[in-house]
Design a protein around this motif. Structure first.
Motif, PDB file in Angstrom:
ATOM      1  N   THR A  96      -3.040 -64.003 -51.993  1.00  0.00           N
ATOM      2  CA  THR A  96      -2.392 -62.783 -51.937  1.00  0.00           C
ATOM      3  C   THR A  96      -3.391 -61.657 -52.456  1.00  0.00           C
ATOM      4  OG1 THR A  96      -0.929 -63.027 -53.755  1.00  0.00           O
ATOM      5  CG2 THR A  96       0.002 -63.601 -51.671  1.00  0.00           C
ATOM      6  N   GLY A  97      -3.122 -60.476 -52.199  1.00  0.00           N
ATOM      7  CA  GLY A  97      -3.905 -59.468 -52.898  1.00  0.00           C
ATOM      8  C   GLY A  97      -5.408 -59.508 -52.667  1.00  0.00           C
ATOM      9  N   ALA A  98      -6.197 -59.190 -53.661  1.00  0.00           N
ATOM     10  CA  ALA A  98      -7.444 -58.910 -53.658  1.00  0.00           C
ATOM     11  C   ALA A  98      -8.405 -60.126 -53.138  1.00  0.00           C
ATOM     12  CB  ALA A  98      -8.151 -58.179 -54.822  1.00  0.00           C
ATOM     13  N   ALA A  99      -8.134 -61.246 -53.583  1.00  0.00           N
ATOM     14  CA  ALA A  99      -8.631 -62.492 -53.346  1.00  0.00           C
ATOM     15  C   ALA A  99      -8.538 -62.929 -52.004  1.00  0.00           C
ATOM     16  CB  ALA A  99      -8.086 -63.601 -54.141  1.00  0.00           C
ATOM     17  N   GLY A 100      -7.408 -62.614 -51.421  1.00  0.00           N
ATOM     18  CA  GLY A 100      -7.199 -63.095 -49.884  1.00  0.00           C
ATOM     19  C   GLY A 100      -7.753 -62.131 -49.194  1.00  0.00           C
ATOM     20  N   GLU A 101      -7.761 -60.684 -49.596  1.00  0.00           N
ATOM     21  CA  GLU A 101      -8.557 -59.727 -48.613  1.00  0.00           C
ATOM     22  C   GLU A 101     -10.252 -59.939 -48.744  1.00  0.00           C
ATOM     23  OE1 GLU A 101      -7.688 -57.388 -46.597  1.00  0.00           O
ATOM     24  OE2 GLU A 101      -5.386 -58.405 -47.030  1.00  0.00           O
ATOM     25  N   ARG A 107     -14.917 -63.395 -43.859  1.00  0.00           N
ATOM     26  CA  ARG A 107     -14.775 -64.268 -42.636  1.00  0.00           C
ATOM     27  C   ARG A 107     -15.007 -63.557 -41.474  1.00  0.00           C
ATOM     28  NH1 ARG A 107     -13.544 -69.639 -42.849  1.00  0.00           N
ATOM     29  NH2 ARG A 107     -12.023 -70.315 -44.766  1.00  0.00           N
ATOM     30  N   LEU A 108     -14.573 -62.062 -41.355  1.00  0.00           N
ATOM     31  CA  LEU A 108     -14.551 -61.312 -40.357  1.00  0.00           C
ATOM     32  C   LEU A 108     -16.130 -60.921 -40.388  1.00  0.00           C
ATOM     33  CD1 LEU A 108     -11.135 -59.497 -40.495  1.00  0.00           C
ATOM     34  CD2 LEU A 108     -11.986 -61.445 -38.887  1.00  0.00           C
ATOM     35  N   ALA A 109     -16.814 -60.697 -41.459  1.00  0.00           N
ATOM     36  CA  ALA A 109     -18.053 -59.953 -41.285  1.00  0.00           C
ATOM     37  C   ALA A 109     -18.923 -61.007 -40.866  1.00  0.00           C
ATOM     38  CB  ALA A 109     -18.616 -59.848 -42.938  1.00  0.00           C
ATOM     39  N   LEU A 110     -18.911 -62.404 -41.017  1.00  0.00           N
ATOM     40  CA  LEU A 110     -19.648 -63.492 -40.460  1.00  0.00           C
ATOM     41  C   LEU A 110     -19.282 -63.388 -38.833  1.00  0.00           C
ATOM     42  CD1 LEU A 110     -19.285 -66.417 -43.039  1.00  0.00           C
ATOM     43  CD2 LEU A 110     -21.421 -64.963 -42.285  1.00  0.00           C
ATOM     44  N   LEU A 111     -17.926 -63.446 -38.642  1.00  0.00           N
ATOM     45  CA  LEU A 111     -17.875 -63.209 -37.042  1.00  0.00           C
ATOM     46  C   LEU A 111     -18.285 -61.982 -36.400  1.00  0.00           C
ATOM     47  CD1 LEU A 111     -15.980 -64.129 -34.614  1.00  0.00           C
ATOM     48  CD2 LEU A 111     -14.119 -62.895 -35.370  1.00  0.00           C
ATOM     49  N   LYS A 112     -18.577 -60.824 -37.140  1.00  0.00           N
ATOM     50  CA  LYS A 112     -19.292 -59.877 -36.347  1.00  0.00           C
ATOM     51  C   LYS A 112     -20.813 -60.283 -36.362  1.00  0.00           C
ATOM     52  CE  LYS A 112     -19.331 -54.796 -37.134  1.00  0.00           C
ATOM     53  NZ  LYS A 112     -21.110 -54.425 -36.887  1.00  0.00           N
ATOM     54  N   ILE A 113     -21.270 -60.831 -37.042  1.00  0.00           N
ATOM     55  CA  ILE A 113     -22.702 -61.136 -37.092  1.00  0.00           C
ATOM     56  C   ILE A 113     -22.710 -62.125 -35.730  1.00  0.00           C
ATOM     57  CG2 ILE A 113     -24.500 -62.499 -37.942  1.00  0.00           C
ATOM     58  CD1 ILE A 113     -23.687 -61.485 -40.747  1.00  0.00           C
ATOM     59  N   ALA A 114     -21.740 -63.144 -35.594  1.00  0.00           N
ATOM     60  CA  ALA A 114     -21.661 -63.926 -34.343  1.00  0.00           C
ATOM     61  C   ALA A 114     -21.608 -63.282 -33.328  1.00  0.00           C
ATOM     62  CB  ALA A 114     -20.745 -64.926 -34.639  1.00  0.00           C
ATOM     63  N   GLN A 115     -20.826 -62.295 -33.161  1.00  0.00           N
ATOM     64  CA  GLN A 115     -20.524 -61.629 -31.947  1.00  0.00           C
ATOM     65  C   GLN A 115     -21.762 -60.691 -31.509  1.00  0.00           C
ATOM     66  OE1 GLN A 115     -16.913 -59.612 -33.225  1.00  0.00           O
ATOM     67  NE2 GLN A 115     -15.813 -61.177 -32.350  1.00  0.00           N
ATOM     68  N   LEU A 164      -7.193 -68.112 -41.478  1.00  0.00           N
ATOM     69  CA  LEU A 164      -6.495 -66.890 -42.185  1.00  0.00           C
ATOM     70  C   LEU A 164      -5.157 -67.033 -42.267  1.00  0.00           C
ATOM     71  CD1 LEU A 164      -8.934 -64.151 -40.893  1.00  0.00           C
ATOM     72  CD2 LEU A 164      -8.728 -65.179 -43.094  1.00  0.00           C
ATOM     73  N   ASN A 165      -4.555 -67.934 -41.067  1.00  0.00           N
ATOM     74  CA  ASN A 165      -2.911 -68.113 -41.332  1.00  0.00           C
ATOM     75  C   ASN A 165      -2.536 -69.399 -41.518  1.00  0.00           C
ATOM     76  OD1 ASN A 165      -2.012 -65.423 -39.758  1.00  0.00           O
ATOM     77  ND2 ASN A 165      -3.713 -66.011 -38.632  1.00  0.00           N
ATOM     78  N   ARG A 166      -3.275 -70.038 -42.642  1.00  0.00           N
ATOM     79  CA  ARG A 166      -3.147 -71.320 -42.894  1.00  0.00           C
ATOM     80  C   ARG A 166      -1.925 -71.462 -43.621  1.00  0.00           C
ATOM     81  NH1 ARG A 166      -7.641 -69.758 -45.467  1.00  0.00           N
ATOM     82  NH2 ARG A 166      -7.547 -69.749 -47.749  1.00  0.00           N
ATOM     83  N   PHE A 167      -0.966 -72.340 -43.507  1.00  0.00           N
ATOM     84  CA  PHE A 167       0.053 -72.819 -44.552  1.00  0.00           C
ATOM     85  C   PHE A 167      -0.307 -73.344 -45.838  1.00  0.00           C
ATOM     86  CE2 PHE A 167      -0.547 -76.420 -41.903  1.00  0.00           C
ATOM     87  CZ  PHE A 167      -0.216 -77.329 -42.750  1.00  0.00           C
ATOM     88  N   ASP A 168       0.631 -73.202 -46.883  1.00  0.00           N
ATOM     89  CA  ASP A 168       0.416 -73.886 -47.889  1.00  0.00           C
ATOM     90  C   ASP A 168       0.933 -75.609 -47.769  1.00  0.00           C
ATOM     91  OD1 ASP A 168       0.505 -75.052 -50.616  1.00  0.00           O
ATOM     92  OD2 ASP A 168       2.064 -73.770 -51.238  1.00  0.00           O
TER      93      ASP A 168
END
Length: 236
Positions: A96-101, A107-115, A164-168
């Motif tokens: 949660t919070g800053a660490a999760g963001e 991850r999304l920055a790497l995806l943008k490079i891939a795309q 990103l939607n993984r469970f505990d």
């Protein structure tokens, strides 16, 4: 009869990540490696494993994201799993919070490079943190780049969504009763020894193996050590 062994690959990995183990274990196990396609949740991947397993009961080994899928199989159908191996993986949900963001943004920055620039360009950045520092630019590093290049940005996006939607999964560990191997590389910068020591301590009777001189990609970096650990686990 040889055991059925489902070998589950991690993020954007394919059968190449398990190739050394398939060769080494052919006398002990019938190995099958799912291809995740565009499945975008750990639950969908786990259901695929259950659907594709050719026998009612089977052994399962998961690497990285594949370890999380293996734990989801344990949640859905523990009675079908004879043995469990968790390699270079984890149980924690997105923080949660800053660490999760921070993780989401990375991850999304790497995806943008891939795309925008292609999977290989993305992998050149990603893989630097995934192998032992001494292997950056070497043959194993090139194998990892080639493996990612065989994938697609759409597949990568689906699997990032799953992570990103993984469970505990930590609450599952004390209830695991089958023979369990917990393994990681000594220099795994993503999911290292301390994390695996805690996982092994939470699973009754689990065996912990730390592979020396290896980063996150243990199955490719130190194939003989990983194959030996899996062979011993299959004999337990």
């Amino acid at each position: 009869m040889a055991a059925t062994l489902m070998l589950l690959p991690g993020l954007n990995c394919d059968a190449a990540v398990w190739a050394p183990q398939v060769a080494a274990l052919q006398g002990q196990a019938r190995c099958l490696i799912p291809a995740w396609g565009l499945r975008d949740s750990l639950t969908a991947m786990a259901q695929q494993v259950l659907d594709e397993a050719p026998t009612e009961r089977f052994c399962i080994a998961g690497h990285s994201m594949g370890g999380r899928v293996a734990l989801e199989v344990m949640r859905l159908a523990p009675q079908r799993v004879e043995r469990l191996a968790l390699l270079d993986t984890g149980t924690h949900p997105l923080a949660t919070g800053a660490a999760g963001e921070k993780e989401r943004a990375g991850r999304l920055a790497l995806l943008k490079i891939a795309q925008e620039q292609g999977m290989r360009v993305m992998a050149q950045e990603w893989a630097k943190g995934m192998v032992h520092p001494d292997r950056i630019g070497g043959p194993i590093f090139e194998e990892v780049l080639a493996m990612f290049d065989r994938g697609s940005a759409a597949q990568y996006a689906a699997q990032i969504n799953a992570l990103l939607n993984r469970f505990d999964a930590a609450p599952l560990l004390p209830g695991i009763t089958c023979p369990t191997l917990v393994l990681t590389g000594r220099q795994d910068a993503w999911s290292g020894p301390a994390q695996h020591e805690a996982m092994a301590a939470a699973i009754p009777g689990a065996q912990l193996v730390i592979v020396e001189n290896s980063g996150h990609m243990t199955t490719m970096e130190q194939p003989q050590a990983v194959s030996t650990a899996l062979a011993d686990w299959l004999r337990r």
